[in-house]
Design an enzyme around this catalytic site. Structure first.
Site, PDB file in Angstrom:
ATOM      1  N   ARG A 106      -2.546   7.458  -0.301  1.00 41.66           N
ATOM      2  CA  ARG A 106      -4.129   8.225  -0.016  1.00 41.66           C
ATOM      3  C   ARG A 106      -3.966   9.277   1.126  1.00 41.66           C
ATOM      4  NH1 ARG A 106      -8.692   5.900  -0.929  1.00 41.66           N
ATOM      5  NH2 ARG A 106     -10.667   6.851   0.174  1.00 41.66           N
ATOM      6  N   THR A 165      -2.851   0.265   0.902  1.00 46.40           N
ATOM      7  CA  THR A 165      -3.800  -0.730   1.131  1.00 46.40           C
ATOM      8  C   THR A 165      -4.931  -0.644   1.307  1.00 46.40           C
ATOM      9  OG1 THR A 165      -3.590   0.658   3.573  1.00 46.40           O
ATOM     10  CG2 THR A 165      -1.897  -1.731   2.154  1.00 46.40           C
ATOM     11  N   HIS A 166      -5.529   0.612   0.776  1.00 42.34           N
ATOM     12  CA  HIS A 166      -7.085   1.113   0.784  1.00 42.34           C
ATOM     13  C   HIS A 166      -7.402   0.664  -0.692  1.00 42.34           C
ATOM     14  CE1 HIS A 166     -10.701   3.332   1.436  1.00 42.34           C
ATOM     15  NE2 HIS A 166     -10.017   3.488   2.928  1.00 42.34           N
ATOM     16  N   PRO A 167      -8.908  -0.332  -0.582  1.00 35.76           N
ATOM     17  CA  PRO A 167      -9.140   0.588  -2.169  1.00 35.76           C
ATOM     18  C   PRO A 167      -9.581   1.698  -2.657  1.00 35.76           C
ATOM     19  CG  PRO A 167     -10.949  -1.181  -0.355  1.00 35.76           C
ATOM     20  CD  PRO A 167      -9.625  -0.308   0.520  1.00 35.76           C
TER      21      PRO A 167
END
Length: 153
Positions: free
Chosen positions: A47, A82-84
């Site tokens: 992201r 790994t980030h929502p």
């Protein structure tokens, strides 16, 4: 009269492909009256957090263009990190900086949300101060299930 200034900090679900990131941030930089302040890609999270500021109308135009480009370039069917995240543009908060209230900034957030929803047909969830439904106050609750669970909501 002193100019109103807001900051926009969209998070795009791409942190690896520099060409995609550049094409999105180029959309922001092209808008007169907006200053691109920071581009922070994260490879592991996949992201990129972008920061820009300017007068509200210019910021809304730049945010809309970037959201449109992200929607065209980022394939959420294959995107992993790994980030929502909820979409190609995960969040796009607007922050009052100068000569503007939080409530006024919230009106601009609503204006941007309507434009994205109507013109791009992308669902938008307002959260925190910008939303009118207390059940949507917490971003973590909105993100529950992430992109894959979105269609079950």
């Amino acid at each position: 009269m002193t100019n109103q200034i807001i900051e926009c900090v969209p998070n795009f679900s791409e942190g690896v492909d520099r060409e995609i990131i550049s094409r999105i941030t180029d959309e922001i930089a092209l808008v007169d009256g907006v200053k691109l302040l920071n581009v922070d890609p994260g490879k592991d999270a996949n992201r990129t957090v972008v920061t820009f500021a300017g007068e509200p109308a210019a910021v809304i135009e730049a945010a809309f263009s970037a959201i449109k480009m992200a929607g065209e370039l980022i394939d959420m069917q294959t995107q992993k990190g790994t980030h929502p995240r909820m979409g190609a543009t995960d969040v796009c908060p607007l922050i009052p900086v100068s000569n503007i209230t939080l409530d006024e900034t919230g009106e601009y957030a609503l204006q941007l949300a309507r434009k994205v929803g109507q013109e791009l047909q992308i669902p938008v969830y307002l959260y925190e101060h910008s939303q009118t439904n207390a059940k949507r106050n917490n971003l973590a609750a909105i993100r529950a299930g992430e992109y894959e669970g979105f269609f079950k909501k």
